[in-house]
Every structure is written in C-alpha cells, then in structure tokens.
Design an enzyme around this catalytic site. Structure first.
Site, mmCIF file in Angstrom:
data_model
loop_
_atom_site.group_PDB
_atom_site.id
_atom_site.type_symbol
_atom_site.label_atom_id
_atom_site.label_comp_id
_atom_site.label_asym_id
_atom_site.label_seq_id
_atom_site.Cartn_x
_atom_site.Cartn_y
_atom_site.Cartn_z
ATOM 1 N N ASP A 72 3.492 9.375 -0.658
ATOM 2 C CA ASP A 72 2.301 8.599 -0.315
ATOM 3 C C ASP A 72 2.124 7.505 -1.361
ATOM 4 O O ASP A 72 2.278 7.779 -2.555
ATOM 5 C CB ASP A 72 1.065 9.519 -0.319
ATOM 6 C CG ASP A 72 0.106 9.199 0.812
ATOM 7 O OD1 ASP A 72 0.034 8.029 1.202
ATOM 8 O OD2 ASP A 72 -0.564 10.130 1.300
ATOM 9 N N HIS A 102 0.818 -1.219 0.000
ATOM 10 C CA HIS A 102 0.000 0.000 0.000
ATOM 11 C C HIS A 102 0.852 1.269 0.000
ATOM 12 O O HIS A 102 0.355 2.343 -0.306
ATOM 13 C CB HIS A 102 -0.928 0.007 1.223
ATOM 14 C CG HIS A 102 -2.018 -1.018 1.120
ATOM 15 N ND1 HIS A 102 -3.302 -0.702 0.755
ATOM 16 C CD2 HIS A 102 -2.008 -2.368 1.294
ATOM 17 C CE1 HIS A 102 -4.040 -1.805 0.725
ATOM 18 N NE2 HIS A 102 -3.276 -2.825 1.060
HETATM 19 P P1 ADQ Z 1 -3.091 5.915 4.790
HETATM 20 O O1 ADQ Z 1 -1.709 6.388 4.967
HETATM 21 O O2 ADQ Z 1 -3.894 5.720 6.013
HETATM 22 O O3 ADQ Z 1 -3.120 4.545 3.929
HETATM 23 P P2 ADQ Z 1 -5.012 7.379 2.930
HETATM 24 O O4 ADQ Z 1 -5.004 6.644 1.642
HETATM 25 O O5 ADQ Z 1 -5.002 8.846 2.737
HETATM 26 O O6 ADQ Z 1 -3.770 7.052 3.824
HETATM 27 O O7 ADQ Z 1 -6.293 7.085 3.827
HETATM 28 C C1 ADQ Z 1 -6.898 5.851 3.943
HETATM 29 C C2 ADQ Z 1 -8.353 6.022 4.447
HETATM 30 O O8 ADQ Z 1 -8.392 6.575 5.757
HETATM 31 C C3 ADQ Z 1 -9.196 6.943 3.566
HETATM 32 O O9 ADQ Z 1 -10.426 6.268 3.271
HETATM 33 C C4 ADQ Z 1 -9.434 8.190 4.390
HETATM 34 O O10 ADQ Z 1 -10.699 8.803 4.191
HETATM 35 C C5 ADQ Z 1 -9.314 7.676 5.805
HETATM 36 N N1 ADQ Z 1 -8.746 8.754 6.635
HETATM 37 C C6 ADQ Z 1 -7.547 9.346 6.471
HETATM 38 N N2 ADQ Z 1 -7.386 10.334 7.399
HETATM 39 C C7 ADQ Z 1 -8.519 10.343 8.133
HETATM 40 C C8 ADQ Z 1 -8.986 11.149 9.219
HETATM 41 N N3 ADQ Z 1 -8.264 12.144 9.672
HETATM 42 N N4 ADQ Z 1 -10.212 10.882 9.758
HETATM 43 C C9 ADQ Z 1 -10.963 9.878 9.243
HETATM 44 N N5 ADQ Z 1 -10.585 9.110 8.202
HETATM 45 C C10 ADQ Z 1 -9.388 9.336 7.658
HETATM 46 C C11 ADQ Z 1 -2.165 3.702 3.280
HETATM 47 C C12 ADQ Z 1 -1.136 4.380 2.389
HETATM 48 C C13 ADQ Z 1 -1.821 5.232 1.324
HETATM 49 C C14 ADQ Z 1 -2.808 4.367 0.521
HETATM 50 C C15 ADQ Z 1 -3.717 3.584 1.451
HETATM 51 C C16 ADQ Z 1 -4.580 2.594 0.675
HETATM 52 O O11 ADQ Z 1 -0.245 5.173 3.176
HETATM 53 O O12 ADQ Z 1 -0.870 5.813 0.446
HETATM 54 O O13 ADQ Z 1 -3.587 5.200 -0.309
HETATM 55 O O14 ADQ Z 1 -2.978 2.860 2.417
HETATM 56 O O15 ADQ Z 1 -3.786 1.757 -0.114
#
Ligand code: ADQ
Length: 468
Positions: A362, A154
């Site tokens: 990211d 991821h």
């Molecule tokens: P994350 O680093 O957690 O994931 P991201 O893809 O932005 O990053 O978010 C994943 C989910 O968490 C999204 O559905 C988002 O809405 C939710 N989320 C993020 N911040 C939040 C907050 N403050 N409050 C509530 N919900 C929140 C990792 C990798 C990413 C990759 C994902 C999926 O780091 O690059 O996109 O996995 O593969």
C-alpha cells in the site's frame, strides 16, 4: 499568489455542508481555496460524445469531462488498472499488457493536456495526481506549456526489477522526467525511483539529491500523506449515529471487536487476513465467542477481471470461516460488501478494540491513520499494521506484522486483545504524535512550497531526503 491547478483522474466537486467527502478531497479543496484555481479531470462518466463541463463554486472552477468507451477501456480499465496498478503493487502475475491500451493511455493524457491548455495562465502552478497521469507533463511540454508542474504518486513505486516488466517502461519513464517535482509516499519509493533513473534510464543523481535523465532535470522528494488527527478525534467523540449491534451478545454483553475497512482490492490482503483470523480462533480458542471481526469492503473496479476474481475468493473464504466456526449465538466474521459514510466509519473505529490493516502492499493507507486518530485517549484500541503499508514508517508503535505470516498475524491479534491499558496508551500517544507531526496540511503545504520554490529546489530535496 499564483493559482493552483489540480489535475487528477477523477474530480468530485465538494459542495458546502457535504460531510461525506474523504480527507484527501477536503485537503486538496482547501489548497485550491487558498489560492483559487481549477480542478481538472474525468467526471467518471462514459459517453458516446464526450463533453466538457465547467462549474464554479467560490474561487474554484471544476472542469470535468466524460471519456469515450475506447478511452475508458484502454486508458482507465486497461493500462492504468490492469497494467500499472498490479505492477506497482508487486503483482506482475496479475498484470497484462496490451500495446493498444498503452497507446490509448498516451492518447488520453495528450487529449487531457490539450483540453487544459486554453484554461491556463502563464503563472499557474499544476499539481498532477497519480499513476493514470505519468505522461501528462510530457504531453503539456509538447504543447508548449511551460508552467511549473508537480506530480504526486499515491501508490508504491516498485523496485526497477519489477518495473521493467512493463514492456514500454522506457517510453513511460522518459515521459515522467518532464515533471519539475515528483513526490513519493516513502523514502523506499523515492530510492526505488532513483535506482531506476540511474540504472535503467542512464540518468544522474546529484549529491544534493536532484536528478537528470533524458535531457531533463527534476527533483524527487518524500511527502507522506496524512490525515487531520484532531478533527477525526472530535468527529469520533461527537458521533451520535447508529451504534452497531455487532459485538453484542444475546444478554447484552459487549464482545471485543476487530475492524478492517478497505476497497475490495487484491493489494489489501483481505484473503490472507480472513485466513489469519481463522487461524487465530483455532490457535487461541479462548477468544471464541468473545470476539467479532467486522470487514467493510465495497466492490471497486468491478469491470476489471482480477477484481471479480478476488471478490469471489473472498466470499468463499468468509463463508468457510463462518460455516466452520459460527454458533447459534455467535457469528465470528461480518463481511459487509458495501460502502459506509465517513462519519459512521469514524464512529465504528472508535468502538473497535483492534484496527486490522494488513495490505500486501500500500502506498500509505489512510485507514490506519484514521483508526488511530478516532481512538479514545483514555482507553485506546490497538492498531495491527502490515509492514508493507507506507504508514508503517510513521506508525512504528503499531503492532507491525507480515501479512504473509498467517500464524504471526494470529499471534499479533491475541497480543492486541490482551494488551494492558498502559501499553495501549503509550503506543497511542506515540502514534498520535506522529500523525500530528505529518498531517494532511503538512503534506499539501510542503509539496506546494517545494514546487513553488523549484529552482531553489536542490537544497529542499536534500533536506527532505535526510528527514525520512
Ligand atoms: P486507497 O487505495 O483508496 O488510496 P486508503 O488510503 O486506505 O486507500 O483509503 C483512502 C480513503 O478512502 C480513506 O479516507 C478511507 O477512509 C476511505 N475508504 C477506504 N475504504 C473505504 C470503505 N470501505 N468505505 C468507505 N471509505 C473507505 C490510494 C492508495 C493509498 C493511499 C491513498 C492516499 O492506494 O495507499 O494511502 O491513495 O494517498
């Protein structure tokens, strides 16, 4: 159809009617529901006498276990989050290495494989997720598990020069080669991996894109993770929950709003973003009093030292911006160090004029995709997106910025807030098309199709490599 077994660091069973789960969790549940199967992993608990629990909901069995304190410290807090996470996000300066933690990481992977083995049927397909579980397939093979095993990363896969900073990189990536199919978010990641295999591991890359190293042959492909854009659009349209009072003047006039939503992580570029916002208000004073910025960033991994440091730093910068620029009737920056439920977030995305997504690195960034999907097609907001988010490949119609360029980001904010409706609509349509073409179902279905057809995989990989 053979059963699916999903293995991930964390498992969170979804009960019917629970609307708070993120898109990814829902997508994986759908895959499990289609073929029936098991979701296996850590339940998030640390205990003295670790136990395994089993719960079946419909045709999915959740098998979860606790970790002991040493396992948690070494495998999770240590090697996964204090070594691999920073290095994979190009932050060697924040990484630390401890041999004992690496041994713990290998030990937990071996323990997980042992616990899973008795639950497996010979034709089960295993789909393993993320950097916590790089040696998992090798541990399975050692136990004689011959099932097909795929892996999806991821987070970004960095250039070999960065990766080799991890002292046991050779041992680690030797074990990685026991997967049948390894999936990445972008072509850049896949190429970096290919580079590592040919230059560091002495492996071979065949003309058809398949790989071999350390006596194993395997495949690598690009599977950009997506969202369900039309579902998000419907949720955003029907949102009737709390409306934020942020952005309202004392006379009830609505100011323009910018929104960012992240886990509080140094890879997300939060400090640089706050500084760019301050620069924007200095450089374009006409926006003062007319714009407000909402940053939602709940604390994550708070027991890892670097995360405590970034939180402090962020509080200082936020206090500085507001202390310097606020007025009696205007607070330029709202920093909420808390989590909001998914429906509220989608509702907020809909109302914000600008989505500001500026990570320093990211894997993909689903927030960027969710922001676009939540927009009103008749009056869409503008996405300002870091070139270092995997999402920038597909969402090239966003305003692409370099998060290290403070003034460049400030200029992009000004441009976003002034953008004429026609241009906003064009960019939105373009991005929605990209989101629909590679949604969450496509991500899951193409990965599983390729994994199931492993053996006939060479053609598939070459085709996929050519597509991105
Ligand atoms: P994350 O680093 O957690 O994931 P991201 O893809 O932005 O990053 O978010 C994943 C989910 O968490 C999204 O559905 C988002 O809405 C939710 N989320 C993020 N911040 C939040 C907050 N403050 N409050 C509530 N919900 C929140 C990792 C990798 C990413 C990759 C994902 C999926 O780091 O690059 O996109 O996995 O593969």
């Amino acid at each position: 159809m053979s059963r699916l077994v999903v293995v991930s660091n964390r498992v969170a069973p979804i009960r019917q009617g629970k609307a708070t789960a993120g898109g990814l969790a829902v997508g994986l549940h759908d895959a499990l529901r289609q073929s029936g199967g098991i979701w296996f992993g850590w339940n998030g608990e640390v205990s003295k006498r670790p136990e395994t629990a089993c719960e079946t909901i419909g045709n999915i069995t959740y098998v979860t276990l606790d970790l002991s304190k040493p396992d948690y410290d070494q495998y999770y807090r240590g090697f996964s989050n204090a070594t691999l996470w920073p290095v994979f996000h190009y932050r060697i300066d924040l990484a630390r290495y401890c041999r004992k933690e690496y041994e713990g990481y290998r030990r937990v992977n071996a323990m997980l494989a042992e616990k899973l083995k008795p639950l497996l049927r010979p034709d089960d397909i295993l789909w393993v997720h993320d950097y916590h579980l790089i040696p998992f397939a090798a541990a399975c093979r050692q136990l004689g598990i011959g099932n097909r095993i795929g892996f999806f990363l991821h987070i970004p896969f960095p250039a070999p020069e960065v990766l080799t900073a991890i002292p046991p990189h050779e041992d680690l990536f030797r074990s990685f080669c026991y997967y049948d199919l390894i999936g990445f978010q972008t072509e850049t990641d896949r190429l970096a991996f290919q580079d590592y295999i040919s230059r560091e591991a002495g492996g071979r890359v065949e003309a058809d894109g398949s790989l071999s190293a350390y006596g194993q042959s395997f495949c690598a492909g690009v599977y950009p993770i997506g969202v369900m854009p039309d579902e998000i659009r419907r949720q955003a349209e029907s949102y009737r929950g709390r409306r934020p009072i942020i952005g309202l003047t004392t006379e009830g006039r609505r100011r323009k709003t910018l929104i960012s939503v992240d886990r509080l992580d140094y890879s997300k570029g939060l400090v640089e973003r706050f500084q760019a916002y301050e620069r924007f208000l200095e450089h374009f004073p006409e926006h003062r009093h007319n714009v407000e910025f909402i940053q939602i960033a709940p604390t994550s991994r708070s027991d890892v030292k670097t995360y405590q440091a970034i939180r402090k730093q962020l509080e200082t910068v936020a206090g500085h911006v507001n202390g310097r620029l606020s007025d009696l009737d205007w607070t330029p920056l709202h920093y909420l160090n808390k989590s909001l439920d998914r429906r509220t977030l989608i509702g907020l995305f809909r109302t914000a004029n600008v989505g500001l997504v500026t990570p320093l690195r990211d894997g993909m960034n689903l927030v960027a995709k969710e922001y676009v999907a939540a927009q009103n097609p008749a009056d869409p907001g503008v996405l300002v997106l870091s070139r270092f988010a995997g999402a920038a490949r597909e969402l090239s119609a966003a305003l692409i910025v370099n998060p290290y360029d403070c003034l460049g980001m400030a200029e992009a904010l000004d441009r976003a807030l002034r953008m004429p409706l026609e241009e906003r609509k064009e960019r939105y349509e373009d991005m929605m098309q990209a989101l629909r073409a590679a949604d969450l179902n496509a991500w899951r279905d193409t990965f599983l199709r390729d994994l199931r057809s492993f053996g006939r995989h060479r053609v598939v990989t070459a085709r996929r490599a050519a597509a991105f």
